[in-house]
Design an enzyme around this catalytic site. Sequence first.
Site, PDB file in Angstrom:
ATOM      1  N   ARG A   1       0.817  -1.211   0.000  1.00 60.49           N
ATOM      2  CA  ARG A   1       0.000   0.000   0.000  1.00 60.49           C
ATOM      3  C   ARG A   1       0.854   1.265   0.000  1.00 60.49           C
ATOM      4  NH1 ARG A   1      -5.333  -0.810   3.638  1.00 60.49           N
ATOM      5  NH2 ARG A   1      -6.091  -2.696   2.638  1.00 60.49           N
TER       6      ARG A   1
ATOM      7  N   ASP B   1     -15.902   9.350   8.776  1.00 61.84           N
ATOM      8  CA  ASP B   1     -14.790   8.433   8.536  1.00 61.84           C
ATOM      9  C   ASP B   1     -13.499   9.228   8.716  1.00 61.84           C
ATOM     10  OD1 ASP B   1     -14.724   5.450   7.050  1.00 61.84           O
ATOM     11  OD2 ASP B   1     -12.841   6.564   6.911  1.00 61.84           O
TER      12      ASP B   1
HETATM   13  C1  LIG Z   1     -14.098  -1.776   6.250  1.00 64.28           C
HETATM   14  S1  LIG Z   1     -14.695  -0.141   6.274  1.00 64.28           S
HETATM   15  C2  LIG Z   1     -16.357  -0.378   6.851  1.00 64.28           C
HETATM   16  C3  LIG Z   1     -17.378   0.457   6.121  1.00 64.28           C
HETATM   17  C4  LIG Z   1     -18.827   0.247   6.539  1.00 64.28           C
HETATM   18  N1  LIG Z   1     -19.026   0.556   7.928  1.00 64.28           N
HETATM   19  C5  LIG Z   1     -19.265  -1.168   6.240  1.00 64.28           C
HETATM   20  O1  LIG Z   1     -19.335  -1.986   7.165  1.00 64.28           O
HETATM   21  O2  LIG Z   1     -19.541  -1.485   5.085  1.00 64.28           O
HETATM   22  C6  LIG Z   1     -13.864   0.520   7.729  1.00 64.28           C
HETATM   23  C7  LIG Z   1     -13.807   2.037   7.731  1.00 64.28           C
HETATM   24  O3  LIG Z   1     -13.358   2.454   9.035  1.00 64.28           O
HETATM   25  C8  LIG Z   1     -12.570   3.622   8.861  1.00 64.28           C
HETATM   26  N2  LIG Z   1     -11.721   3.825  10.044  1.00 64.28           N
HETATM   27  C9  LIG Z   1     -10.671   3.088  10.463  1.00 64.28           C
HETATM   28  N3  LIG Z   1     -10.113   3.615  11.558  1.00 64.28           N
HETATM   29  C10 LIG Z   1     -10.846   4.723  11.852  1.00 64.28           C
HETATM   30  C11 LIG Z   1     -10.767   5.707  12.869  1.00 64.28           C
HETATM   31  N4  LIG Z   1      -9.821   5.668  13.827  1.00 64.28           N
HETATM   32  N5  LIG Z   1     -11.675   6.711  12.861  1.00 64.28           N
HETATM   33  C12 LIG Z   1     -12.633   6.755  11.910  1.00 64.28           C
HETATM   34  N6  LIG Z   1     -12.764   5.862  10.914  1.00 64.28           N
HETATM   35  C13 LIG Z   1     -11.875   4.851  10.888  1.00 64.28           C
HETATM   36  C14 LIG Z   1     -11.774   3.321   7.604  1.00 64.28           C
HETATM   37  O4  LIG Z   1     -11.282   4.500   6.994  1.00 64.28           O
HETATM   38  C15 LIG Z   1     -12.799   2.590   6.739  1.00 64.28           C
HETATM   39  O5  LIG Z   1     -13.426   3.447   5.816  1.00 64.28           O
END
Ligand SMILES: C[S@@+](CC[C@H](N)C(=O)[O-])C[C@H]1O[C@@H](n2cnc3c(N)ncnc32)[C@H](O)[C@@H]1O
Length: 278
Positions: free
Chosen positions: A41, A147
């Site tokens: 990445r 996010d």
């Molecule tokens: C796998 S996606 C899940 C998206 C959606 N909730 C779903 O289940 O389809 C995880 C998301 O969590 C966000 N994320 C990870 N760490 C985070 C943090 N500390 N604060 C806010 N968002 C975070 C990532 O950027 C990512 O877009």
Amino acid sequence: MSSGIREFRFSQQDFDTLRKLVKEHTGINLSDHKREMLYSRLARRLRVLNLDTFASYCELLQSNAGDELIQFINSVTTNLTAFFRESHHFDFLGQILLPQLIIKNQASRRIRIWSAGCASGEEPYSIAMVVKEVIPAGWDVKILATDLDSNVLAKGASGIYEEERINGISQPRLHRWFKKGTGIRAGRVSISPDLKDMVTFKQLNLMNGWPMKGPFDIIFCRNVVIYFDKPTQKVLFDRFANLQNEEGYLFVGHSENLFQITTRFRLLQQTIYIKCEL
Ligand SMILES: C[S@@+](CC[C@H](N)C(=O)[O-])C[C@H]1O[C@@H](n2cnc3c(N)ncnc32)[C@H](O)[C@@H]1O
């Protein structure tokens, strides 16, 4: 890399420095087997920046180069999502939870929902579709979608998706909520303005302070905490509970649970929780 030949030198020390930064800035824990994932990445960033080694990339990040920190965080987050992902959540929302809220909140006619870790917006827009289908006109319903990753948030706020993203959505929903692009927009669809008006996208790191006061009737935080260690999960779930109404609901991802993490919520059914009295 399986060939053993790498484009950039990447030592264990570089990996440790980078995963410490990831943990500090996102709460995400990268175990040893995520080393190749991190390499691939971030190799893109090294190419863009014209750097030869990961050591120089670490130096750049540590010298507090704010812009690169944003790109770094965007590169390490996993943004996989889909419309109506884990469809049983949306069945429960439409058939049980929202009809209950129509009775419970009839005095205020107001409902507040938070999609925490919303990625590119498919989750909050799926919630918005169900809300529009169930909640009577005239109610004040707002969905906050947050996010950490600024790239995916911009995508969500645009409300424009590649056509293949909407495969599997029912015909009535497609017809009502999506418009096919033509000309230079061919191959893409846009979300109806009625749904966009209900959803507000904001950048928010769940590890930092939260400006919102709540209370939220429903929080979706799905497939986010899977990357956090248990103590971090506990702090987060307790903070959610503090921002929720009595009997607030919490939806988590298919491989997540609150067992032995917090007692502030009680399991209602698979991955759906309700806040308990303290
Ligand atoms: C796998 S996606 C899940 C998206 C959606 N909730 C779903 O289940 O389809 C995880 C998301 O969590 C966000 N994320 C990870 N760490 C985070 C943090 N500390 N604060 C806010 N968002 C975070 C990532 O950027 C990512 O877009």
